[in-house]
Design a protein around this motif. Structure first.
Motif, short mmCIF file in Angstrom:
data_model
loop_
_atom_site.label_atom_id
_atom_site.label_comp_id
_atom_site.label_asym_id
_atom_site.label_seq_id
_atom_site.Cartn_x
_atom_site.Cartn_y
_atom_site.Cartn_z
N GLY C 102 0.90 -1.14 0.00
CA GLY C 102 -0.12 -0.12 0.10
C GLY C 102 1.05 1.26 -0.12
N VAL C 103 0.28 2.39 0.36
CA VAL C 103 1.02 3.53 0.59
C VAL C 103 0.84 4.08 1.71
CG1 VAL C 103 1.24 4.34 -1.95
CG2 VAL C 103 -0.61 4.89 -0.76
N MET C 104 1.69 4.50 2.45
CA MET C 104 1.38 5.28 3.58
C MET C 104 1.96 6.78 3.57
SD MET C 104 4.80 4.06 5.84
CE MET C 104 6.50 4.20 5.52
N PHE C 105 1.22 7.57 4.54
CA PHE C 105 1.02 8.88 4.36
C PHE C 105 1.07 9.64 5.68
CE2 PHE C 105 -2.80 7.31 3.32
CZ PHE C 105 -3.77 7.84 4.26
N HIS C 106 1.36 10.42 5.92
CA HIS C 106 0.92 11.49 7.11
C HIS C 106 -0.50 11.93 7.28
CE1 HIS C 106 5.25 11.46 8.57
NE2 HIS C 106 5.69 11.73 7.36
N PRO C 107 -1.19 11.47 8.12
CA PRO C 107 -2.77 11.91 8.31
C PRO C 107 -2.84 13.51 8.01
CG PRO C 107 -2.10 10.46 10.16
CD PRO C 107 -0.67 10.67 9.52
N GLU C 108 -1.94 14.14 8.72
CA GLU C 108 -2.14 15.78 8.26
C GLU C 108 -1.93 16.16 7.07
OE1 GLU C 108 0.13 14.05 10.37
OE2 GLU C 108 1.69 15.26 11.06
N PHE C 114 -6.99 7.79 -2.87
CA PHE C 114 -6.08 7.66 -4.08
C PHE C 114 -6.00 9.04 -4.68
CE2 PHE C 114 -5.94 3.17 -3.18
CZ PHE C 114 -4.44 2.89 -3.11
N LYS C 115 -7.25 9.34 -4.97
CA LYS C 115 -7.36 10.56 -5.64
C LYS C 115 -6.34 12.01 -5.25
CE LYS C 115 -11.78 11.08 -8.57
NZ LYS C 115 -11.59 9.54 -8.66
N ASP C 116 -6.44 11.71 -3.91
CA ASP C 116 -5.85 12.84 -3.21
C ASP C 116 -4.03 12.56 -3.22
OD1 ASP C 116 -8.01 13.43 -2.17
OD2 ASP C 116 -7.88 12.41 -0.22
N GLY C 139 -6.72 8.77 -12.77
CA GLY C 139 -6.47 10.20 -13.44
C GLY C 139 -5.48 11.11 -12.86
N ILE C 140 -4.61 10.69 -12.09
CA ILE C 140 -3.70 11.47 -11.32
C ILE C 140 -2.38 11.31 -11.75
CG2 ILE C 140 -5.09 11.61 -9.33
CD1 ILE C 140 -3.31 9.25 -8.19
N LYS C 141 -1.47 12.40 -11.43
CA LYS C 141 -0.18 12.50 -11.96
C LYS C 141 0.60 12.49 -10.30
CE LYS C 141 2.42 13.29 -15.53
NZ LYS C 141 3.26 11.70 -15.33
N LEU C 142 1.60 11.59 -10.32
CA LEU C 142 2.39 11.32 -9.17
C LEU C 142 3.91 11.80 -9.69
CD1 LEU C 142 1.40 7.77 -7.91
CD2 LEU C 142 0.58 10.02 -7.34
N SER C 143 4.49 12.22 -8.51
CA SER C 143 5.78 12.35 -9.07
C SER C 143 6.60 11.44 -8.12
CB SER C 143 6.34 13.99 -8.50
OG SER C 143 7.51 14.10 -7.89
N VAL C 144 7.22 10.64 -8.82
CA VAL C 144 8.25 9.30 -8.19
C VAL C 144 9.70 9.78 -7.76
CG1 VAL C 144 8.62 6.75 -8.45
CG2 VAL C 144 6.78 7.90 -9.31
N THR C 145 9.79 9.23 -6.40
CA THR C 145 11.13 9.26 -5.96
C THR C 145 11.73 7.95 -5.66
OG1 THR C 145 10.88 11.35 -4.73
CG2 THR C 145 12.42 9.74 -3.79
N LEU C 183 -2.93 3.44 2.66
CA LEU C 183 -4.08 2.90 1.74
C LEU C 183 -3.51 1.77 1.15
CD1 LEU C 183 -4.87 6.28 -0.20
CD2 LEU C 183 -6.27 4.97 1.30
N LEU C 184 -4.38 0.74 1.09
CA LEU C 184 -3.95 -0.54 0.52
C LEU C 184 -4.24 -0.66 -0.89
CD1 LEU C 184 -5.13 -3.55 2.83
CD2 LEU C 184 -2.88 -3.13 2.07
N LEU C 185 -3.18 -1.14 -1.72
CA LEU C 185 -3.33 -0.97 -3.32
C LEU C 185 -4.61 -1.73 -3.61
CD1 LEU C 185 0.42 -1.21 -4.54
CD2 LEU C 185 -1.31 0.85 -4.32
N SER C 186 -4.88 -2.82 -2.86
CA SER C 186 -6.02 -3.78 -3.19
C SER C 186 -7.30 -3.11 -2.79
CB SER C 186 -6.13 -4.93 -2.31
OG SER C 186 -6.18 -4.56 -0.99
N GLU C 187 -7.41 -2.03 -2.22
CA GLU C 187 -8.67 -1.21 -2.21
C GLU C 187 -8.87 -0.41 -3.56
OE1 GLU C 187 -7.89 1.08 1.31
OE2 GLU C 187 -7.83 -0.43 2.48
N ALA C 188 -7.79 -0.36 -4.22
CA ALA C 188 -7.90 0.63 -5.27
C ALA C 188 -8.08 -0.55 -6.77
CB ALA C 188 -6.71 1.42 -5.64
#
Ligand SMILES: Nc1ncnc2c1ncn2[C@@H]1O[C@H](COP(=O)(O)OP(=O)(O)OP(=O)(O)O)[C@@H](O)[C@H]1O
Ligand SMILES: Nc1ncnc2c1ncn2[C@@H]1O[C@H](COP(=O)(O)OP(=O)(O)OP(=O)(O)O)[C@@H](O)[C@H]1O
Ligand SMILES: [Mg+2]
Ligand SMILES: [Mg+2]
Lengths: 265, 253, 318, 265, 253
Positions: C102-108, C114-116, C139-145, C183-188
């Motif tokens: 999945g992807v992890m993020f800071h809640p704040e 995923f749209k966010d 329909g989003i654009k990510l910037s990958v590191t 967010l688990l990828l499987s949810e998407a």
């Protein structure tokens, strides 16, 4: 100030003073920029972590030392032989040099899977990767040393009907020593890094004992940043031992005659 | 002088790269056992000529043969005392002197003995364990001479070997050289700026002119070997000295 | 030497030596295999299994394809891409019905969905298929590191989004007293199976070994998740020093809570099972984003005949 | 054989012949050991992949070239200055050398998060990492060059009442050139690798364009082995350009006087 | 000779490291404008003595002052022609000669002019653009001499500058040296192995013995400056030559 006191000053006190100054700077920077410990731990935190993790770090260091030592030896030995071949004749040089450059410049990350497949995960691959990372400085320097031999001495050897092997042994090799030792010094600093990267790319923690590279990933992924820096500390200590060895060799081989060492009164 | 000359030089020309002629039209035949000195102004090509005979550089035109073959093939017969001492900085004095014997595979005992003897001849027994940087200029040159003497070659090429030595050492080494030659006769090629030295040592003196280097005079020295130090005081010697000096002086004018 | 004290029954005369290559250092996500190993399930079926730990460069697909290892652990999307490159590998069974990725993020950071992720800096393995899929689907654009295997940059940068295993990284972040959302990828709907696989060639030559290995592994997994996993955990923690009891407990809890291994019986999911329809849909998805060099058929990457009867039976009886 | 023909032979034909021999060997080994292309692609497959991926590789190469060039310049420039400082006096050397060694030997993977934190992701960090990987060979070599100056020439400068700056400018720097250029050559081969590793550790595909390091991981994770090797090819080409530049400089600076270049007739 | 000697040496001793004494009990006072030659056997310490005066090495015991200060402080007054040519291999001939002027900050035009003049003096105008490795041994040494002459120092130390040169060039340079000295008078310290050269050039000749180096004789040369080449033929000159040679020979026995 007596000469011996002065020399002791240069050998021990000055580096210690620099180190002390740096450590102070380290604390100051950390405080001023409020760098959190999970990015840059304070020196004492690193030492504490090194001590706490000693039961992991020590065996890992042994594993890595083995890889570094073997890889370093291979880099120095093979590098020296390659340089001999390159210095042997301009034709051999023209033939081999581009190949050696490709070996050096091909990112080791790309070749790592091939090593892993052919040599298996573990020591042989780690040694191969360490070798790949360290051999070129030896080759480049030693070759330069070989081809920079004094022209007049070369003519002396011609007059002596020296064979190529004799010329190599008695003229080119001793003459190239200052260059060779410099290359060796660079290889010495690269060997621990090479073994760590090798551990990273081709290591395995088989039998539960990974090297420093494995520990690095492990600590990094656990956010154990002080321990992570402790692995860096271990790498540095290893490197200092290697460079110390080369410096000793430098002194042994050159102090009686070379301009870099002899003090003319 | 001999039917088959040991060293034969014919129509020799030498230039470096696209530079001017350094040596031009040199013709010379040197027989076995001769001792030929070259004298001439600085930069006239004496060293170059010696290096051509040794096969260390190649002629631009003309021919050199040593014992009937090109010089490169006859190197085991020759040895060279270079104008610079050409010592290996990482070898001690004795090790430097030993080098040619080592390269040619002599036994260690024999090497040690010969090195000791020749260091004795050049008066450097006490400096055997020193490194070149610990020596005076003249001592360095003497090491180089000792090195050549250990080899006892058939042909010895000496490029101003005694230039950095005081007159007494020089005279003594001149005599030593002749003594060695009377024991194992070698053919000598000798460059010097000392006319007296040339006359005392040589069987023939070749005077070279400059720009380009050409043979301007060849002076035969009739004194028989072995020559004694007293020869230097004889009128005949002094007369030949004057003639040679004259010939040398003529080069410039 | 392997611990075989727990192995019941008399030892067969000759054991078949095989190698299982995992995709990372020993961890609970490989727990079932270690369970089967230390409890002697492999030996019971005549196999002498060696589990090779992976790492950043374990290259399991290549090893299996070349026969250096007989079996390996991976994901179906990787397998399909490999097949698309002409690498002859076949999936055998799923160790996880749901991928823990999945992807992890800071809640704040205000991410709910995923749209966010639009325009966010995401630390992930470059080239991973899910990156393309997520961007297309939402329909989003990510910037990958590029992923650096560390967590300090995530911790230091409140806006950074990082690829993770729900069973893994959040543990360490929370340990720092920092909250983390996942967010688990499987949810998407990006839902590869985690599987073990072998080469086509080996499957054809030694079907009985493949079947035996698969059965014993499924047994191991079942026991690991539901039974007594003490010995397996001990082995894992011996092999990988970062595997503390607390961490293993966290991981297994996460696997249980997210039904990663057993899946959702309501959807017909079952430990080990691979649904051909779901796999076929995944092939379609990957084919649509153009990461396949050549057309891949379901039969190229999966052969259900190696699954034990009971696992297959459930599907047939659906 | 005329000299010019012979030299052309060494310069072009021999390397080409070696390359050809190697490519043949490559195909033979691949066939004999039946190495599949997903492990080691054939040369033509790599070229085809390089061509097919050109729309990705080209912009990636531009990104990496920028990082490599800046990092290389920094490594050479700072390395040279550091070496000047080290060669300046034994005391400065005693004070600074250990620090420089630590910088060189601390695995860059550990420092990367600090760079990212302080310099931000992208070019500045990549340049810093490239610098870290390439500066030490320059320092080690140039320092050795500085301290190996001919003793007699040093005395000449003493007699001339030369200032330290003059001694550096007219004696030590020109005298150290052969060493410096060798260090520069090593740095040149390391620069593309450094930029790739930097891309790996601190790069990003901001604006959709990652560097070669980014492409390397991407192709690796997608099992696009021929394309993966094509990134290696790009790295090598870059490295050859760097080394070619240094070789040109070597020729420019040394061909008139140094024993390694001058052919005595 | 003068009330306040320019260079004063008192009780000088020198040893290298823990080695034997190289120089022992040297006492010497040299006044402004004198020209002192040192002669003695190879390795007796002549170069060492010159290096001590120049402050390139320090005395083990005793005192040296130059113009009342330690030599290290008086270096801008001095220049040295080393026994080896000591050229920078990466600088062309003219650039090598120019170096001291460059370092001392002379204007480019002035430098060019002086370099050209001095190359003329040593007969190397044609070689200005060559590199040292393209020169003969004597030419290299002449470059080194030209370099020293461009500086026009108050004190000039010359260590066997003419050893590698032919007699004619040497005589001519001797005369040039005296001519230069008559224009801008410098104090000279000169090492040579040629007694004739020493007598022709010097106001005083110091003969050194060996092991350790000690002053064994000091010979005053009474001929007034400027000296003409013809001086060499005069009986008085030849007599002093013989005396000096005698003193030198006495060193060894
Ligand atoms: N750096 C040094 N270290 C040790 N010994 C030295 C050093 N320099 C010179 N010597 C010794 O000091 C003695 C005198 O040397 P010096 O060069 O002064 O002799 P010299 O009179 O100039 O001889 P020459 O006429 O051969 O040039 C010699 O025995 C030499 O070995
Ligand atoms: N390698 C070289 N390249 C170019 N020119 C050279 C080279 N070697 C010598 N020369 C030139 O050749 C000429 C003769 O040099 P050589 O060394 O033979 O002179 P020499 O007679 O030995 O002089 P000296 O008495 O000064 O030693 C000189 O003008 C010199 O500049
Ligand atoms: Mg000469
Ligand atoms: Mg001397």
């Amino acid at each position: 100030m007596s000469p011996s006191l002065r020399s002791r000053l240069s050998t021990y006190l000055l580096p210690a003073a620099t180190a002390a100054a740096l450590i102070v700077l380290w604390y100051v920077l950390k405080a001023v920029f409020q760098v959190p410990s999970f990015v840059l731990p304070a020196p004492h935190e690193i030492l504490v972590a090194a001590w706490e993790e000693r039961s992991f770090l020590w065996p890992a260091a042994l594993v890595t030392v083995r890889g570094a030592l073997l890889g370093f030896s291979a880099a120095v030995g093979v590098g020296f032989l390659l340089a001999m071949a390159l210095g042997f004749s301009p034709r051999v040089k023209a033939s081999l040099y581009p190949l050696i450059l490709v070996l050096q410049m091909m990112p080791v990350t790309i070749l790592a899977p091939i090593f892993v497949l052919w040599l298996g995960q573990g020591l042989p691959s780690i040694v191969a990767i360490t070798f790949m990372i360290g051999f070129f400085p030896v080759v480049a320097n030693t070759t330069m040393g070989f081809i920079s031999v004094d022209r007049n001495l070369r003519e002396l050897f011609v007059m002596c009907n020296a064979t190529r092997a004799q010329e190599a042994r008695y003229l080119r090799i001793p003459g190239a020593m200052p260059y060779f030792l410099t290359g060796m010094k660079i290889a010495g600093t690269l060997a621990p890094i090479g073994a760590i990267v090798g551990d990273f790319l081709a290591g395995s923690a088989q039998g539960g004992v990974g090297g420093i590279g494995y520990m690095t990933i492990s600590y990094f992924s656990q956010l154990k940043t002080p321990a992570l820096f402790a692995t860096g500390l271990v790498a540095c200590v290893m490197g200092f031992v290697f460079v110390g060895g080369v410096n000793w060799l430098h002194w042994r081989l050159l102090h009686l005659w070379h301009d870099s060492m002899v003090k003319k009164e | 002088m001999n039917a088959a000359p040991l060293v034969a030089i014919r129509g020799l020309q030498k230039r470096f790269g696209a530079g001017p002629l350094v040596l031009d039209g040199i013709n010379l035949e040197v027989g076995q056992g001769e001792f030929v000195s070259f004298i001439g102004p600085s930069g006239c090509g004496k060293s170059t000529l010696l290096r051509l005979i040794a096969g260390l550089t190649s002629a631009s035109d003309g021919l050199i043969t040593v014992d009937g073959t090109p010089p490169e093939k006859a190197r085991e017969k020759m040895f060279f005392v270079f104008q610079d001492a050409t010592l290996m900085p990482w070898r001690r004095v004795a090790e430097n002197v030993e080098l040619p014997l080592l390269l040619r595979g002599d036994a260690p005992g024999h090497r040690r003995e010969r090195v000791a003897r020749m260091l004795e001849v050049v008066g450097l027994s006490g400096a055997a364990e020193k490194f070149p940087w610990q020596l005076s200029g003249g001592m360095r040159m003497r090491v180089s001479i000792a090195r050549a003497l250990t080899v006892a070659p058939e042909i010895l090429l000496l490029d101003e070997p005694f230039g950095a030595l005081d007159e007494m050492t020089r005279d003594r080494l001149n005599e030593d050289l002749l003594a060695i030659r009377s024991r194992n006769s070698f053919t000598g090629f000798f460059v010097t700026h000392s006319v007296a030295e040339a006359v005392f040592l040589s069987s023939r003196i070749v005077v070279l002119g400059v720009n380009p280097g050409r043979v301007t005079a060849v002076i035969d020295v009739p004194f028989p070997y072995p020559r004694q130090p007293e020869l230097r005081e004889t009128p005949a010697f002094l007369r030949l000295l004057a003639t040679t000096a004259q010939a040398l002086r003529a080069v410039r004018s | 030497g392997e611990q075989r004290s727990a192995a019941p029954g008399p030892a067969p005369a000759k054991l078949e030596k095989i190698i299982l290559q995992t995709d990372w250092y020993a961890q609970p996500e490989h727990g079932g295999f270690y369970q089967a190993l230390v409890e002697g399930y492999y030996r019971d079926v005549g196999l002498d299994v060696e589990i090779l730990q992976g790492g950043p460069n374990a290259i399991p697909t290549q090893k299996v394809a070349l026969g250096t290892a007989q079996f390996a652990v991976g994901r179906t999307d990787e397998l399909i891409i490999a097949a698309g490159r002409g690498i002859p590998v076949v999936a055998l069974a799923a160790l996880m019905q749901r991928d823990p990725q999945g992807v992890m993020f800071h809640p704040e950071s205000g991410i709910r969905d995923f749209k966010d992720l639009e325009g966010r800096n995401v630390m992930a393995v470059p080239g991973a298929a899910w990156l393309t899929l997520v961007q297309l689907k939402f329909g989003i654009k990510l910037s990958v590191t590029p992923l650096d295997f560390g967590l300090s940059r995530f911790l230091a940068d409140k806006r950074l989004v990082q690829q993770c295993f729900v069973t893994n990284e959040p543990f360490y972040i929370r340990q720092q007293g920092v909250d983390v959302g996942v967010l688990l990828l499987s949810e998407a709907g990006i839902d590869p199976y985690r599987i073990w696989f072998t080469s086509r060639d080996y499957a054809a030559r030694r079907p009985e070994v493949v079947r035996a290995f698969t059965a014993a592994s499924i047994r191991g997994w079942r026991e690991y998740i539901d039974g007594d996993r003490q010995d397996a955990d001990l082995r894992i923690s011996q092999l990988n020093q970062k595997m503390t009891p607390e961490f293993i407990a966290f991981s297994v809890d996460a696997m249980r809570a997210n039904r990663l291994v057993h899946g959702d019986p309501a959807k017909g999911e079952l430990l080990g099972r691979i649904d051909p329809a779901r796999l076929g849909a995944e092939i379609q998805r990957l084919s649509a984003i153009g990461v396949l060099d050549r057309a891949v058929a379901l039969a190229d990457v999966f052969d259900e005949k190696f699954l034990p009867e009971d696992v297959r039976a459930v599907r047939e009886g659906k």
